[in-house]
Scaffold this motif. Structure first.
Motif, PDB file in Angstrom:
ATOM      1  N   LEU A  21     -21.764 120.075  -4.884  1.00 50.69           N
ATOM      2  CA  LEU A  21     -20.468 119.407  -5.044  1.00 50.69           C
ATOM      3  C   LEU A  21     -20.565 118.214  -5.987  1.00 50.69           C
ATOM      4  CD1 LEU A  21     -19.333 119.632  -1.336  1.00 50.69           C
ATOM      5  CD2 LEU A  21     -18.234 120.784  -3.274  1.00 50.69           C
ATOM      6  N   ALA A  22     -21.661 117.494  -5.926  1.00 46.45           N
ATOM      7  CA  ALA A  22     -21.858 116.364  -6.839  1.00 46.45           C
ATOM      8  C   ALA A  22     -21.871 116.858  -8.286  1.00 46.45           C
ATOM      9  CB  ALA A  22     -23.147 115.618  -6.509  1.00 46.45           C
ATOM     10  N   GLN A  23     -22.501 118.002  -8.528  1.00 38.87           N
ATOM     11  CA  GLN A  23     -22.490 118.585  -9.874  1.00 38.87           C
ATOM     12  C   GLN A  23     -21.072 118.948 -10.292  1.00 38.87           C
ATOM     13  OE1 GLN A  23     -25.310 121.855  -9.839  1.00 38.87           O
ATOM     14  NE2 GLN A  23     -26.753 120.620 -11.022  1.00 38.87           N
ATOM     15  N   LEU A  24     -20.319 119.547  -9.380  1.00 35.16           N
ATOM     16  CA  LEU A  24     -18.927 119.901  -9.693  1.00 35.16           C
ATOM     17  C   LEU A  24     -18.096 118.674 -10.053  1.00 35.16           C
ATOM     18  CD1 LEU A  24     -18.026 122.554  -6.964  1.00 35.16           C
ATOM     19  CD2 LEU A  24     -18.158 122.924  -9.425  1.00 35.16           C
ATOM     20  N   CYS A  25     -18.378 117.573  -9.389  1.00 28.18           N
ATOM     21  CA  CYS A  25     -17.630 116.336  -9.619  1.00 28.18           C
ATOM     22  C   CYS A  25     -18.223 115.489 -10.745  1.00 28.18           C
ATOM     23  CB  CYS A  25     -17.585 115.507  -8.335  1.00 28.18           C
ATOM     24  SG  CYS A  25     -16.603 116.262  -7.018  1.00 28.18           S
ATOM     25  N   GLY A  26     -19.393 115.855 -11.233  1.00 30.72           N
ATOM     26  CA  GLY A  26     -20.043 115.068 -12.283  1.00 30.72           C
ATOM     27  C   GLY A  26     -20.575 113.738 -11.786  1.00 30.72           C
ATOM     28  N   ILE A  27     -21.030 113.718 -10.550  1.00 32.36           N
ATOM     29  CA  ILE A  27     -21.511 112.487  -9.922  1.00 32.36           C
ATOM     30  C   ILE A  27     -23.033 112.549  -9.789  1.00 32.36           C
ATOM     31  CG2 ILE A  27     -21.498 111.134  -7.790  1.00 32.36           C
ATOM     32  CD1 ILE A  27     -18.615 112.055  -7.393  1.00 32.36           C
ATOM     33  N   HIS A  28     -23.700 111.473 -10.152  1.00 32.10           N
ATOM     34  CA  HIS A  28     -25.158 111.373 -10.045  1.00 32.10           C
ATOM     35  C   HIS A  28     -25.499 110.555  -8.803  1.00 32.10           C
ATOM     36  CE1 HIS A  28     -25.457 113.092 -14.028  1.00 32.10           C
ATOM     37  NE2 HIS A  28     -24.499 112.251 -14.396  1.00 32.10           N
ATOM     38  N   LEU A  29     -25.572 111.240  -7.670  1.00 31.51           N
ATOM     39  CA  LEU A  29     -25.743 110.572  -6.388  1.00 31.51           C
ATOM     40  C   LEU A  29     -27.043 109.793  -6.236  1.00 31.51           C
ATOM     41  CD1 LEU A  29     -24.342 113.053  -3.748  1.00 31.51           C
ATOM     42  CD2 LEU A  29     -23.555 110.754  -4.242  1.00 31.51           C
ATOM     43  N   LEU A  30     -28.063 110.147  -6.986  1.00 33.87           N
ATOM     44  CA  LEU A  30     -29.341 109.462  -6.823  1.00 33.87           C
ATOM     45  C   LEU A  30     -29.423 108.147  -7.583  1.00 33.87           C
ATOM     46  CD1 LEU A  30     -31.783 112.505  -6.870  1.00 33.87           C
ATOM     47  CD2 LEU A  30     -30.801 111.304  -4.911  1.00 33.87           C
ATOM     48  N   GLU A  31     -28.402 107.838  -8.368  1.00 34.27           N
ATOM     49  CA  GLU A  31     -28.384 106.549  -9.056  1.00 34.27           C
ATOM     50  C   GLU A  31     -28.034 105.449  -8.053  1.00 34.27           C
ATOM     51  OE1 GLU A  31     -25.821 106.644 -12.463  1.00 34.27           O
ATOM     52  OE2 GLU A  31     -26.955 108.271 -13.398  1.00 34.27           O
ATOM     53  N   PRO A  32     -28.612 104.271  -8.223  1.00 30.57           N
ATOM     54  CA  PRO A  32     -28.369 103.177  -7.268  1.00 30.57           C
ATOM     55  C   PRO A  32     -26.875 102.869  -7.092  1.00 30.57           C
ATOM     56  CG  PRO A  32     -30.122 102.590  -8.794  1.00 30.57           C
ATOM     57  CD  PRO A  32     -29.530 103.883  -9.297  1.00 30.57           C
ATOM     58  N   GLY A  33     -26.464 102.778  -5.830  1.00 27.52           N
ATOM     59  CA  GLY A  33     -25.101 102.383  -5.492  1.00 27.52           C
ATOM     60  C   GLY A  33     -24.078 103.497  -5.521  1.00 27.52           C
ATOM     61  N   VAL A  34     -24.427 104.661  -6.043  1.00 23.03           N
ATOM     62  CA  VAL A  34     -23.446 105.736  -6.191  1.00 23.03           C
ATOM     63  C   VAL A  34     -23.075 106.337  -4.834  1.00 23.03           C
ATOM     64  CG1 VAL A  34     -23.005 108.006  -7.195  1.00 23.03           C
ATOM     65  CG2 VAL A  34     -24.074 106.219  -8.573  1.00 23.03           C
ATOM     66  N   ASN A  47     -15.953 112.784 -12.385  1.00 24.80           N
ATOM     67  CA  ASN A  47     -15.638 113.033 -13.784  1.00 24.80           C
ATOM     68  C   ASN A  47     -14.768 114.257 -14.008  1.00 24.80           C
ATOM     69  OD1 ASN A  47     -17.150 110.823 -14.649  1.00 24.80           O
ATOM     70  ND2 ASN A  47     -19.024 112.013 -14.707  1.00 24.80           N
ATOM     71  N   SER A  48     -14.398 114.936 -12.950  1.00 24.73           N
ATOM     72  CA  SER A  48     -13.525 116.106 -13.076  1.00 24.73           C
ATOM     73  C   SER A  48     -12.388 115.985 -12.070  1.00 24.73           C
ATOM     74  CB  SER A  48     -14.315 117.393 -12.843  1.00 24.73           C
ATOM     75  OG  SER A  48     -14.753 117.461 -11.503  1.00 24.73           O
ATOM     76  N   ASP A  49     -11.306 116.667 -12.351  1.00 21.09           N
ATOM     77  CA  ASP A  49     -10.147 116.638 -11.456  1.00 21.09           C
ATOM     78  C   ASP A  49     -10.308 117.738 -10.416  1.00 21.09           C
ATOM     79  OD1 ASP A  49      -7.713 115.951 -10.368  1.00 21.09           O
ATOM     80  OD2 ASP A  49      -6.577 117.224 -11.748  1.00 21.09           O
ATOM     81  N   ASN A  50     -11.047 117.419  -9.361  1.00 19.96           N
ATOM     82  CA  ASN A  50     -11.313 118.394  -8.316  1.00 19.96           C
ATOM     83  C   ASN A  50     -11.255 117.687  -6.963  1.00 19.96           C
ATOM     84  OD1 ASN A  50     -12.250 120.467  -6.692  1.00 19.96           O
ATOM     85  ND2 ASN A  50     -13.742 121.178  -8.200  1.00 19.96           N
ATOM     86  N   LEU A  57     -17.343 116.606  -0.645  1.00 23.34           N
ATOM     87  CA  LEU A  57     -18.552 115.840  -0.961  1.00 23.34           C
ATOM     88  C   LEU A  57     -18.633 114.595  -0.093  1.00 23.34           C
ATOM     89  CD1 LEU A  57     -21.023 115.003  -2.702  1.00 23.34           C
ATOM     90  CD2 LEU A  57     -19.388 114.019  -4.317  1.00 23.34           C
ATOM     91  N   ARG A  58     -17.552 113.862  -0.043  1.00 27.20           N
ATOM     92  CA  ARG A  58     -17.532 112.626   0.740  1.00 27.20           C
ATOM     93  C   ARG A  58     -17.764 112.907   2.224  1.00 27.20           C
ATOM     94  NH1 ARG A  58     -13.785 109.181   3.145  1.00 27.20           N
ATOM     95  NH2 ARG A  58     -14.422 107.008   2.999  1.00 27.20           N
ATOM     96  N   GLY A  59     -17.114 113.930   2.745  1.00 26.57           N
ATOM     97  CA  GLY A  59     -17.281 114.297   4.150  1.00 26.57           C
ATOM     98  C   GLY A  59     -18.705 114.728   4.474  1.00 26.57           C
ATOM     99  N   LEU A  60     -19.311 115.505   3.584  1.00 31.62           N
ATOM    100  CA  LEU A  60     -20.686 115.941   3.815  1.00 31.62           C
ATOM    101  C   LEU A  60     -21.679 114.797   3.688  1.00 31.62           C
ATOM    102  CD1 LEU A  60     -20.739 119.445   2.124  1.00 31.62           C
ATOM    103  CD2 LEU A  60     -20.971 118.928   4.559  1.00 31.62           C
ATOM    104  N   LEU A  61     -21.376 113.833   2.843  1.00 33.71           N
ATOM    105  CA  LEU A  61     -22.239 112.665   2.738  1.00 33.71           C
ATOM    106  C   LEU A  61     -22.194 111.857   4.042  1.00 33.71           C
ATOM    107  CD1 LEU A  61     -24.204 111.394   0.770  1.00 33.71           C
ATOM    108  CD2 LEU A  61     -22.320 110.030  -0.135  1.00 33.71           C
ATOM    109  N   VAL A  62     -21.014 111.734   4.621  1.00 35.72           N
ATOM    110  CA  VAL A  62     -20.885 111.081   5.932  1.00 35.72           C
ATOM    111  C   VAL A  62     -21.690 111.870   6.970  1.00 35.72           C
ATOM    112  CG1 VAL A  62     -19.274 110.547   7.809  1.00 35.72           C
ATOM    113  CG2 VAL A  62     -18.661 110.000   5.450  1.00 35.72           C
ATOM    114  N   LEU A  63     -21.574 113.201   6.930  1.00 36.16           N
ATOM    115  CA  LEU A  63     -22.315 114.045   7.865  1.00 36.16           C
ATOM    116  C   LEU A  63     -23.827 113.880   7.665  1.00 36.16           C
ATOM    117  CD1 LEU A  63     -22.329 116.188  10.085  1.00 36.16           C
ATOM    118  CD2 LEU A  63     -22.156 117.923   8.275  1.00 36.16           C
ATOM    119  N   HIS A  64     -24.273 113.785   6.420  1.00 33.14           N
ATOM    120  CA  HIS A  64     -25.690 113.568   6.124  1.00 33.14           C
ATOM    121  C   HIS A  64     -26.187 112.321   6.858  1.00 33.14           C
ATOM    122  CE1 HIS A  64     -29.342 112.809   3.680  1.00 33.14           C
ATOM    123  NE2 HIS A  64     -28.959 111.556   3.796  1.00 33.14           N
ATOM    124  N   TYR A  65     -25.466 111.222   6.717  1.00 32.17           N
ATOM    125  CA  TYR A  65     -25.882 109.975   7.365  1.00 32.17           C
ATOM    126  C   TYR A  65     -25.861 110.105   8.884  1.00 32.17           C
ATOM    127  CZ  TYR A  65     -26.284 107.358   3.060  1.00 32.17           C
ATOM    128  OH  TYR A  65     -26.699 106.919   1.837  1.00 32.17           O
TER     129      TYR A  65
END
Length: 100
Positions: A21-34, A47-50, A57-65
């Protein structure tokens, strides 16, 4: 299957979908603060309209934590950290297969 193995499998599955999902959104999650910005809901990172991919992505990141927190409470911080390390390694291997 031990609790530790269960958390590792669950975390690896969650993290693989997060990476996709991060790839689909164009987000680099491993960069600091992202990751923190995603958790705060800063959709300007996308970076994309999705919007569906963004929300998932946001929900799964919450689930990860949440899963990591449960693993730390059940198996200890050291085991939880090892689970995160293994999941990240697995995702990296699957997302960037070695060229033969």
């Amino acid at each position: 299957m031990t609790t530790f193995e269960h958390f590792n499998d669950e975390l690896a599955s969650i993290d693989m979908e997060i990476a996709r999902l991060a790839q689909l959104c164009g987000i680099h999650l491993l960069e600091p603060g992202v990751a923190e910005a995603v958790l705060r809901g800063d959709s300007t990172l996308c970076n994309s309209d999705n919007p569906l991919a963004w929300e998932k992505l946001r929900g799964l990141l919450v689930l990860h934590y949440h899963v990591v927190s449960e693993a730390a409470a059940t198996d200890g911080v050291e085991a939880a950290a090892e689970g995160v390390r293994r999941a990240l390694e697995s995702v990296r291997e699957r997302m960037n297969p070695k060229q033969q």
